[in-house]
Scaffold this motif. Structure first.
Motif, short mmCIF file in Angstrom:
data_model
loop_
_atom_site.label_atom_id
_atom_site.label_comp_id
_atom_site.label_asym_id
_atom_site.label_seq_id
_atom_site.Cartn_x
_atom_site.Cartn_y
_atom_site.Cartn_z
N LYS A 1 1.01 -1.19 -0.17
CA LYS A 1 0.21 -0.02 -0.37
C LYS A 1 0.84 1.27 -0.07
O LYS A 1 0.52 2.16 -0.15
N ALA A 2 2.24 1.47 0.87
CA ALA A 2 2.84 2.27 0.59
C ALA A 2 3.51 2.49 -0.94
O ALA A 2 3.49 4.06 -0.92
N VAL A 3 4.03 1.77 -1.52
CA VAL A 3 4.58 2.15 -2.53
C VAL A 3 3.45 2.31 -3.80
O VAL A 3 3.65 3.21 -4.65
N PHE A 4 2.35 1.92 -3.52
CA PHE A 4 0.93 2.63 -3.94
C PHE A 4 0.78 3.98 -4.46
O PHE A 4 0.12 4.17 -5.44
N SER A 5 0.97 4.13 -2.93
CA SER A 5 0.51 6.02 -3.37
C SER A 5 1.73 6.40 -4.14
O SER A 5 1.23 7.22 -5.29
N THR A 6 3.01 5.97 -4.10
CA THR A 6 3.53 7.02 -5.81
C THR A 6 3.16 5.66 -6.79
O THR A 6 3.24 7.07 -7.33
N PHE A 7 3.02 4.58 -7.25
CA PHE A 7 1.92 4.46 -8.86
C PHE A 7 1.29 5.19 -8.60
O PHE A 7 1.18 5.56 -10.01
N ASP A 8 0.13 5.69 -7.93
CA ASP A 8 -1.77 5.66 -8.12
C ASP A 8 -0.62 7.56 -8.39
O ASP A 8 -1.21 8.17 -9.76
N ALA A 9 0.44 8.14 -7.58
CA ALA A 9 0.23 9.93 -8.36
C ALA A 9 0.78 9.86 -9.98
O ALA A 9 1.14 10.81 -10.36
N GLN A 10 1.80 8.30 -9.87
CA GLN A 10 2.46 8.27 -10.72
C GLN A 10 1.55 8.33 -12.59
O GLN A 10 1.37 8.75 -13.51
N VAL A 11 0.51 7.18 -11.82
CA VAL A 11 -0.97 7.04 -13.43
C VAL A 11 -1.47 8.34 -13.51
O VAL A 11 -1.51 8.82 -14.77
N GLU A 12 -1.62 8.88 -11.86
CA GLU A 12 -2.41 10.46 -12.86
C GLU A 12 -1.64 11.38 -13.50
O GLU A 12 -2.01 11.89 -14.56
N GLU A 13 -0.59 11.13 -13.39
CA GLU A 13 0.89 11.91 -13.79
C GLU A 13 0.94 11.74 -15.87
O GLU A 13 0.47 12.74 -16.71
N ALA A 14 0.42 10.55 -15.79
CA ALA A 14 0.89 9.61 -16.59
C ALA A 14 -0.19 9.99 -17.69
O ALA A 14 -0.32 10.51 -19.41
N LYS A 15 -1.42 10.38 -17.04
CA LYS A 15 -2.60 10.67 -17.94
C LYS A 15 -2.85 12.43 -18.30
O LYS A 15 -3.12 12.27 -19.37
N ALA A 16 -2.21 12.71 -17.59
CA ALA A 16 -1.90 13.91 -17.68
C ALA A 16 -1.04 14.11 -19.09
O ALA A 16 -1.05 15.35 -19.94
#
Length: 298
Positions: free
Chosen positions: A220-235
């Motif tokens: 879960k701790a790593v997923f917080s970083t991954f989720d932010a990267q996903v939003e950046e990738a969508k942008a």
């Protein structure tokens, strides 16, 4: 195909080959889209001060799916009390992704939603929109049962609603392997669009880190970083879509012809096409290419 699908995907399959791809187990839950026209299958608790509680027709709110959705409403002089709408089913232990449409709004007031959540087990995602939008929550199942639902705890809304729950299951020898299988699938979807190569590489690193975890708290701790990267990738993908649209507009302009600016136009368009095809640059450079084309056209 992009670099990710040729190289990184083979690496991910080597690392997480024992993990299964996602399986849609929504059918193991009951009435997840409320198309029975009732709350059959759900345990409904509150809100006690509602005026309406139950399914409603999507004809009155076409943001939701199908014919019915679940809602509660009261006049906007007061927020709804706490509520919890849920169901629990037996499932295999593993990593789960739950998605649903939801909204939370105090009608007539410009306030950001607070206190309403899509949840799965002990994990929850704040509902942040005042009209129907998709929300996602991740969780681990370790005891053979999964509870999903929508709840309010100190919410500031007079109208809340949800619809169209979906449950995806990912299995593996460890929770990290199962979670990494989901993250890999998500990255595969993202790279179908143009996104910055640096972001792809960062997300690959996050997936590897997720796969190396052995507990849900670590994953879960790593997923917080991954989720932010996903939003950046969508942008990033949106930036490249805007660039492609500008290139197409430029060709129309070129066909119509304005010869006095043709050199500027050709230079700007060549640069834009190179950026779009190679997709290695950052968002600022992509935006600069769009601006350059705008200047050349107008």
């Amino acid at each position: 195909m992009k670099k990710f699908t040729l190289l990184a995907m083979s690496l991910m399959m080597t690392l997480f080959g024992k993990a299964q791809s996602g399986t849609d187990i929504t059918g193991q839950f009951e009435n997840t889209d409320f198309e029975t026209g009732s709350t059959t299958g759900w345990t409904i608790s509150g809100p006690s001060n509602r005026q309406n509680l139950g399914v409603a027709s999507t004809a009155a709110s076409n943001s939701y799916q199908g014919t019915y959705f679940m809602e509660s409403w009261r006049p906007s002089d007061q927020s709804l009390d706490n509520f919890d709408w849920s169901q629990t089913q037996e499932v295999a232990n593993g990593f789960y992704v739950v998605k649903a449409l939801a909204h939370s709004v105090m009608q007539g007031k410009d306030v950001a939603p607070e206190g309403t959540y899509l949840y799965a087990e002990k994990e929850q995602t704040l509902v942040t929109t005042t009209s129907a939008s998709e929300f996602v929550v991740y969780t681990e199942v370790a005891d053979g049962t999964l509870t999903i639902g929508y709840r309010g705890d100190g919410c500031n809304a007079n109208w809340v609603a949800c619809d169209d729950f979906h449950v995806m299951q990912y299995l593996g020898e460890t929770i990290g392997e199962a979670a990494a299988a989901y993250a890999t699938e998500l990255l595969e979807e993202l790279v179908e669009n143009k996104i910055q190569q640096s972001l792809v590489e960062a997300m690959e690193a996050s997936i590897a880190a997720i796969g190396a975890t052995t507990t849900w708290e670590e994953a879960k701790a790593v997923f917080s970083t991954f989720d932010a990267q996903v939003e950046e990738a969508k942008a990033s993908a949106k930036a490249y879509i805007a660039l492609l649209a500008k290139i197409e507009q430029a060709y129309v302009w070129g066909e119509e012809g304005l010869s006095e600016a043709i050199d500027e136009f050709m230079a700007a368009n060549t640069t834009a096409e190179e950026i779009y095809e190679n997709a290695p640059l950052n968002a600022e450079e992509t935006h600069a290419a769009v601006v350059a084309l705008d200047n050349a056209i107008f």
